[in-house]
Motif scaffolding. Structure first.
Motif, PDB file in Angstrom:
ATOM      1  N   MET A   1       0.816  -1.199   0.000  1.00  0.00           N
ATOM      2  CA  MET A   1       0.000   0.000   0.000  1.00  0.00           C
ATOM      3  C   MET A   1       0.859   1.262   0.000  1.00  0.00           C
ATOM      4  O   MET A   1       0.549   2.217  -0.660  1.00  0.00           O
ATOM      5  N   GLU A   2       1.961   1.238   0.709  1.00  0.00           N
ATOM      6  CA  GLU A   2       2.826   2.410   0.770  1.00  0.00           C
ATOM      7  C   GLU A   2       3.501   2.675  -0.572  1.00  0.00           C
ATOM      8  O   GLU A   2       3.738   3.807  -0.942  1.00  0.00           O
ATOM      9  N   ILE A   3       3.801   1.635  -1.334  1.00  0.00           N
ATOM     10  CA  ILE A   3       4.428   1.807  -2.639  1.00  0.00           C
ATOM     11  C   ILE A   3       3.493   2.557  -3.572  1.00  0.00           C
ATOM     12  O   ILE A   3       3.897   3.475  -4.262  1.00  0.00           O
ATOM     13  N   LYS A   4       2.227   2.202  -3.553  1.00  0.00           N
ATOM     14  CA  LYS A   4       1.242   2.896  -4.385  1.00  0.00           C
ATOM     15  C   LYS A   4       1.141   4.353  -3.986  1.00  0.00           C
ATOM     16  O   LYS A   4       1.115   5.234  -4.829  1.00  0.00           O
ATOM     17  N   SER A   5       1.088   4.622  -2.706  1.00  0.00           N
ATOM     18  CA  SER A   5       0.993   5.993  -2.230  1.00  0.00           C
ATOM     19  C   SER A   5       2.226   6.799  -2.620  1.00  0.00           C
ATOM     20  O   SER A   5       2.125   7.939  -3.049  1.00  0.00           O
ATOM     21  N   SER A   6       3.404   6.197  -2.492  1.00  0.00           N
ATOM     22  CA  SER A   6       4.639   6.867  -2.884  1.00  0.00           C
ATOM     23  C   SER A   6       4.651   7.136  -4.386  1.00  0.00           C
ATOM     24  O   SER A   6       5.083   8.193  -4.833  1.00  0.00           O
ATOM     25  N   TYR A   7       4.170   6.178  -5.171  1.00  0.00           N
ATOM     26  CA  TYR A   7       4.096   6.354  -6.618  1.00  0.00           C
ATOM     27  C   TYR A   7       3.132   7.487  -6.973  1.00  0.00           C
ATOM     28  O   TYR A   7       3.422   8.296  -7.854  1.00  0.00           O
ATOM     29  N   GLU A   8       1.987   7.555  -6.289  1.00  0.00           N
ATOM     30  CA  GLU A   8       1.014   8.615  -6.537  1.00  0.00           C
ATOM     31  C   GLU A   8       1.594   9.978  -6.200  1.00  0.00           C
ATOM     32  O   GLU A   8       1.396  10.945  -6.934  1.00  0.00           O
ATOM     33  N   ILE A   9       2.308  10.056  -5.089  1.00  0.00           N
ATOM     34  CA  ILE A   9       2.923  11.328  -4.695  1.00  0.00           C
ATOM     35  C   ILE A   9       3.961  11.749  -5.734  1.00  0.00           C
ATOM     36  O   ILE A   9       4.011  12.909  -6.141  1.00  0.00           O
ATOM     37  N   ASP A  10       4.787  10.810  -6.176  1.00  0.00           N
ATOM     38  CA  ASP A  10       5.794  11.128  -7.186  1.00  0.00           C
ATOM     39  C   ASP A  10       5.147  11.586  -8.492  1.00  0.00           C
ATOM     40  O   ASP A  10       5.614  12.527  -9.130  1.00  0.00           O
ATOM     41  N   SER A  11       4.064  10.946  -8.878  1.00  0.00           N
ATOM     42  CA  SER A  11       3.361  11.337 -10.101  1.00  0.00           C
ATOM     43  C   SER A  11       2.788  12.742  -9.977  1.00  0.00           C
ATOM     44  O   SER A  11       2.888  13.552 -10.906  1.00  0.00           O
ATOM     45  N   TYR A  12       2.201  13.027  -8.831  1.00  0.00           N
ATOM     46  CA  TYR A  12       1.621  14.352  -8.609  1.00  0.00           C
ATOM     47  C   TYR A  12       2.717  15.417  -8.583  1.00  0.00           C
ATOM     48  O   TYR A  12       2.541  16.517  -9.116  1.00  0.00           O
ATOM     49  N   LYS A  13       3.856  15.100  -8.006  1.00  0.00           N
ATOM     50  CA  LYS A  13       4.984  16.040  -7.996  1.00  0.00           C
ATOM     51  C   LYS A  13       5.486  16.301  -9.416  1.00  0.00           C
ATOM     52  O   LYS A  13       5.835  17.427  -9.756  1.00  0.00           O
ATOM     53  N   LYS A  14       5.515  15.274 -10.249  1.00  0.00           N
ATOM     54  CA  LYS A  14       5.950  15.457 -11.636  1.00  0.00           C
ATOM     55  C   LYS A  14       4.991  16.372 -12.392  1.00  0.00           C
ATOM     56  O   LYS A  14       5.420  17.241 -13.153  1.00  0.00           O
ATOM     57  N   ILE A  15       3.704  16.171 -12.180  1.00  0.00           N
ATOM     58  CA  ILE A  15       2.709  17.027 -12.834  1.00  0.00           C
ATOM     59  C   ILE A  15       2.874  18.468 -12.360  1.00  0.00           C
ATOM     60  O   ILE A  15       2.836  19.409 -13.157  1.00  0.00           O
ATOM     61  N   ASN A  16       3.082  18.654 -11.062  1.00  0.00           N
ATOM     62  CA  ASN A  16       3.312  19.999 -10.532  1.00  0.00           C
ATOM     63  C   ASN A  16       4.554  20.624 -11.150  1.00  0.00           C
ATOM     64  O   ASN A  16       4.563  21.815 -11.462  1.00  0.00           O
ATOM     65  N   MET A  17       5.608  19.850 -11.314  1.00  0.00           N
ATOM     66  CA  MET A  17       6.837  20.371 -11.917  1.00  0.00           C
ATOM     67  C   MET A  17       6.606  20.780 -13.372  1.00  0.00           C
ATOM     68  O   MET A  17       7.147  21.791 -13.826  1.00  0.00           O
ATOM     69  N   ILE A  18       5.790  20.030 -14.088  1.00  0.00           N
ATOM     70  CA  ILE A  18       5.458  20.409 -15.466  1.00  0.00           C
ATOM     71  C   ILE A  18       4.728  21.747 -15.477  1.00  0.00           C
ATOM     72  O   ILE A  18       5.040  22.631 -16.287  1.00  0.00           O
ATOM     73  N   PHE A  19       3.765  21.926 -14.580  1.00  0.00           N
ATOM     74  CA  PHE A  19       3.052  23.200 -14.483  1.00  0.00           C
ATOM     75  C   PHE A  19       3.994  24.335 -14.099  1.00  0.00           C
ATOM     76  O   PHE A  19       3.885  25.447 -14.621  1.00  0.00           O
ATOM     77  N   ILE A  20       4.922  24.076 -13.199  1.00  0.00           N
ATOM     78  CA  ILE A  20       5.904  25.089 -12.802  1.00  0.00           C
ATOM     79  C   ILE A  20       6.718  25.541 -14.011  1.00  0.00           C
ATOM     80  O   ILE A  20       6.896  26.741 -14.245  1.00  0.00           O
ATOM     81  N   VAL A  21       7.194  24.597 -14.792  1.00  0.00           N
ATOM     82  CA  VAL A  21       8.003  24.929 -15.973  1.00  0.00           C
ATOM     83  C   VAL A  21       7.178  25.728 -16.980  1.00  0.00           C
ATOM     84  O   VAL A  21       7.647  26.732 -17.534  1.00  0.00           O
ATOM     85  N   ILE A  22       5.942  25.323 -17.220  1.00  0.00           N
ATOM     86  CA  ILE A  22       5.085  26.030 -18.187  1.00  0.00           C
ATOM     87  C   ILE A  22       4.812  27.459 -17.723  1.00  0.00           C
ATOM     88  O   ILE A  22       4.932  28.409 -18.504  1.00  0.00           O
ATOM     89  N   LEU A  90       1.703  29.153  -9.522  1.00  0.00           N
ATOM     90  CA  LEU A  90       3.136  28.873  -9.439  1.00  0.00           C
ATOM     91  C   LEU A  90       3.566  28.682  -7.985  1.00  0.00           C
ATOM     92  O   LEU A  90       4.241  27.709  -7.648  1.00  0.00           O
ATOM     93  N   ILE A  91       3.133  29.584  -7.123  1.00  0.00           N
ATOM     94  CA  ILE A  91       3.468  29.478  -5.700  1.00  0.00           C
ATOM     95  C   ILE A  91       2.843  28.219  -5.101  1.00  0.00           C
ATOM     96  O   ILE A  91       3.478  27.507  -4.314  1.00  0.00           O
ATOM     97  N   ALA A  92       1.613  27.920  -5.481  1.00  0.00           N
ATOM     98  CA  ALA A  92       0.923  26.737  -4.956  1.00  0.00           C
ATOM     99  C   ALA A  92       1.630  25.451  -5.381  1.00  0.00           C
ATOM    100  O   ALA A  92       1.758  24.520  -4.582  1.00  0.00           O
ATOM    101  N   ARG A  93       2.081  25.395  -6.635  1.00  0.00           N
ATOM    102  CA  ARG A  93       2.772  24.184  -7.103  1.00  0.00           C
ATOM    103  C   ARG A  93       4.046  23.942  -6.292  1.00  0.00           C
ATOM    104  O   ARG A  93       4.336  22.818  -5.899  1.00  0.00           O
ATOM    105  N   PHE A  94       4.828  25.007  -6.046  1.00  0.00           N
ATOM    106  CA  PHE A  94       6.034  24.865  -5.227  1.00  0.00           C
ATOM    107  C   PHE A  94       5.672  24.424  -3.809  1.00  0.00           C
ATOM    108  O   PHE A  94       6.282  23.516  -3.241  1.00  0.00           O
ATOM    109  N   SER A  95       4.666  25.067  -3.232  1.00  0.00           N
ATOM    110  CA  SER A  95       4.273  24.771  -1.845  1.00  0.00           C
ATOM    111  C   SER A  95       3.742  23.353  -1.697  1.00  0.00           C
ATOM    112  O   SER A  95       4.093  22.652  -0.748  1.00  0.00           O
TER     113      SER A  95
END
Length: 130
Positions: A1-22, A90-95
């Protein structure tokens, strides 16, 4: 269960990073456009302002980045609300990327989606409404 949660967090962080770059690219482009001899032509040329409420947004963003708010409003009266949307996102994505490690993903995700949708509607309402 923790692996799935960690994967979801990493995926969400990647999406946030894409928005930050854009968003940072949008701000960078708007900042340097006055120094360049080219730009993208507006698809609104020749149309009445009531049909093309986004006219002048790039020039307005450029003025906002230089703290010339009166000139920005002259280019587009909705520019400050729209600029604030992008700046707050932008601030929200970083936070959110920092907070995710210490919080419940589902709660953060739900709150992020809800607040982003509300702020999007507030910021872009006048551009969509004809």
């Amino acid at each position: 269960m923790e692996i799935k949660s960690s994967y979801e967090i990493d995926s969400y962080k990647k999406i946030n990073m894409i928005f930050i770059v854009i968003i940072m690219f949008i701000f960078f482009y708007c900042f340097i456009i006055p120094f360049l001899n080219f730009g993208f032509p507006s698809s609104c040329e020749g149309m009445p302002l009531s049909y093309c409420k986004s006219r002048g947004l790039t020039r307005a963003f450029s003025q906002i980045l230089r703290f010339h708010f009166k000139e920005a409003i002259a280019f587009n009266s909705y520019s400050i609300k729209i600029f604030l949307f992008f700046l707050i996102q932008l601030i929200a994505r970083f936070s959110i990327n920092k907070v995710l490690n210490f919080s419940n993903l589902k709660r953060i995700l739900s709150l992020d989606i809800f607040l982003s949708i509300l702020f999007f509607i507030f910021s872009f309402y006048n551009l969509v409404l004809i």
